[in-house]
Design a protein around this motif. Structure first.
Motif, PDB file in Angstrom:
ATOM      1  N   SER A  18     -22.543 -48.912 -75.994  1.00  0.00           N
ATOM      2  CA  SER A  18     -22.706 -50.125 -75.560  1.00  0.00           C
ATOM      3  C   SER A  18     -23.294 -50.444 -74.077  1.00  0.00           C
ATOM      4  O   SER A  18     -23.121 -49.085 -73.245  1.00  0.00           O
ATOM      5  N   THR A  19     -23.505 -51.440 -73.795  1.00  0.00           N
ATOM      6  CA  THR A  19     -24.255 -51.655 -72.415  1.00  0.00           C
ATOM      7  C   THR A  19     -24.179 -53.200 -72.173  1.00  0.00           C
ATOM      8  O   THR A  19     -24.233 -53.919 -72.865  1.00  0.00           O
ATOM      9  N   LYS A  20     -24.227 -53.356 -70.819  1.00  0.00           N
ATOM     10  CA  LYS A  20     -24.099 -54.961 -70.323  1.00  0.00           C
ATOM     11  C   LYS A  20     -25.333 -55.485 -70.449  1.00  0.00           C
ATOM     12  O   LYS A  20     -26.439 -55.013 -70.251  1.00  0.00           O
TER      13      LYS A  20
ATOM     14  N   GLU B 122     -28.873 -54.961 -68.473  1.00  0.00           N
ATOM     15  CA  GLU B 122     -29.392 -53.441 -68.027  1.00  0.00           C
ATOM     16  C   GLU B 122     -30.631 -52.965 -69.030  1.00  0.00           C
ATOM     17  O   GLU B 122     -31.097 -53.409 -69.889  1.00  0.00           O
TER      18      GLU B 122
ATOM     19  N   TYR C  12     -23.347 -56.307 -74.476  1.00  0.00           N
ATOM     20  CA  TYR C  12     -22.141 -57.266 -74.533  1.00  0.00           C
ATOM     21  C   TYR C  12     -22.372 -58.274 -73.182  1.00  0.00           C
ATOM     22  O   TYR C  12     -23.212 -57.794 -72.432  1.00  0.00           O
ATOM     23  N   THR C  13     -21.928 -59.355 -73.249  1.00  0.00           N
ATOM     24  CA  THR C  13     -21.860 -60.097 -72.082  1.00  0.00           C
ATOM     25  C   THR C  13     -20.338 -61.079 -72.341  1.00  0.00           C
ATOM     26  O   THR C  13     -19.846 -61.474 -73.239  1.00  0.00           O
TER      27      THR C  13
ATOM     28  N   TYR D 129     -11.619 -59.831 -74.714  1.00  0.00           N
ATOM     29  CA  TYR D 129     -11.830 -58.646 -75.341  1.00  0.00           C
ATOM     30  C   TYR D 129     -12.886 -59.024 -76.352  1.00  0.00           C
ATOM     31  O   TYR D 129     -13.107 -60.035 -76.784  1.00  0.00           O
ATOM     32  N   TYR D 130     -13.363 -57.990 -76.948  1.00  0.00           N
ATOM     33  CA  TYR D 130     -14.136 -57.922 -78.050  1.00  0.00           C
ATOM     34  C   TYR D 130     -13.601 -57.271 -79.325  1.00  0.00           C
ATOM     35  O   TYR D 130     -13.139 -56.270 -79.263  1.00  0.00           O
TER      36      TYR D 130
ATOM     37  N   VAL E 100     -16.661 -51.183 -77.535  1.00  0.00           N
ATOM     38  CA  VAL E 100     -17.312 -51.557 -76.232  1.00  0.00           C
ATOM     39  C   VAL E 100     -16.538 -50.974 -75.003  1.00  0.00           C
ATOM     40  O   VAL E 100     -15.268 -51.255 -74.884  1.00  0.00           O
ATOM     41  N   THR E 101     -17.046 -50.239 -74.196  1.00  0.00           N
ATOM     42  CA  THR E 101     -16.387 -49.916 -72.694  1.00  0.00           C
ATOM     43  C   THR E 101     -16.845 -50.896 -71.713  1.00  0.00           C
ATOM     44  O   THR E 101     -17.851 -50.753 -71.508  1.00  0.00           O
ATOM     45  N   HIS E 102     -15.837 -51.446 -70.936  1.00  0.00           N
ATOM     46  CA  HIS E 102     -16.221 -52.242 -70.036  1.00  0.00           C
ATOM     47  C   HIS E 102     -14.753 -52.561 -69.088  1.00  0.00           C
ATOM     48  O   HIS E 102     -13.756 -52.127 -69.535  1.00  0.00           O
ATOM     49  N   SER E 103     -14.975 -52.774 -67.891  1.00  0.00           N
ATOM     50  CA  SER E 103     -14.054 -53.419 -66.990  1.00  0.00           C
ATOM     51  C   SER E 103     -13.330 -54.688 -67.719  1.00  0.00           C
ATOM     52  O   SER E 103     -13.862 -55.311 -68.253  1.00  0.00           O
TER      53      SER E 103
END
Length: 274
Positions: free
Chosen positions: A27-29, A32, A124-125, A213-214, A219-222
């Motif tokens: 995953s990525t934001k 990016e 993700y966004t 959340y997703y 998905v790894t995110h803050s």
């Protein structure tokens, strides 16, 4: 006879090309740049005259497989997609990715024999949210006829498929949730609204949070969390609509724009009255 067959099988197996290094992030934001790597290895003495390397992409929204990159032995590498940068050793850089770039990415290496590896990428966004609104309503769906507190959490343009959780003093509330897939050209993002009702006594002095959340994806995110400590004596009744009516299914952008949070500052009101 069997010895000849086994020898031929051994030769074929020993000449099979292999992908030794492959990398696609889980995953990525959104916004990016993402590097995809694919390195291969030839056996000793194996010629690369017939070799080619390709990158493919299949979006999650359909099964239309698209070629992004190609390098044929003896020819320069070619970027078939406008938004990628060619790097060394058949690595490519996806530039300024958006949720529309989510999908399965595959590297194909062929030199008579063929090797393939693939992995999924999720872009993700958090969109506009989460946005937390808290207001008094005349009467909620409970046994008394007292004023209650309506808690609404909304987020627009979120991807991938989201979930909004409302938490009061560490306890998750029962909520009504509405999720809408946006229409094209932004058909890969969602609008979401989650609504809950609690009594004034429960809400007074409580710490109320909205957490985004997703669902069902890696998905790894803050954490996407907004928190507010709510006091009833700082609020005034902002709507005559019953809280039960707030659970009607409607466009979440309408709800977000029409649910107001109003604070009364006692000292300011005293000056106005004088």
């Amino acid at each position: 006879m069997w010895g000849i067959v086994l020898f031929l099988c051994f030769v074929a197996a020993s000449r099979q090309i292999s992908i030794t290094e492959f990398s696609v992030p889980n995953s990525t934001k959104s916004g990016e740049d993402v590097r995809l790597t694919c390195k291969y290895e030839l056996t000793s003495g194996e010629s690369d005259k017939a070799l080619f390397v390709k990158w493919w992409w299949t979006p999650f929204t359909n099964d239309e497989r698209k070629q992004l990159y190609q390098r044929i032995a003896g020819h320069p590498a070619v970027a078939i997609h406008n938004d990628i940068k060619i790097e060394e050793n058949d690595a490519i850089l996806l530039l300024n990715v958006t949720p529309e770039d989510s999908g399965t990415y595959e590297c194909e290496v062929s030199n008579i024999d063929e090797a393939r590896k693939h992995s999924d990428l999720i872009v993700y966004t958090m969109g506009s949210g989460p946005v937390l609104n808290i207001s008094l309503v005349e009467d909620g769906p409970d046994e008394d006829d007292k004023e209650d507190v309506l808690v609404t959490c909304s987020a627009l343009d979120v991807a991938p498929y989201p979930d909004l959780v409302i938490v009061l003093n560490g306890q998750t509330l029962n909520t009504s949730e509405s999720v809408y897939l946006r229409s094209p050209p932004d058909g890969s993002t969602y609008n979401i609204t989650s609504t809950g009702v609690v009594s004034k006594d429960q809400a007074d002095g409580a710490e109320i949070s909205c957490e985004l959340y997703y669902k069902d994806v890696n998905v790894t995110h803050s954490p996407f969390i907004v928190t507010e400590t709510y006091y009833v004596n700082q609020s005034e009744l902002t709507t005559t609509e019953d809280a039960e009516d707030a659970f009607r299914t409607e466009d979440p952008s309408y709800r977000l724009n029409n649910t107001k949070l109003t604070f009364r500052v006692p000292y300011l009101l005293l000056l106005i009255e004088v």
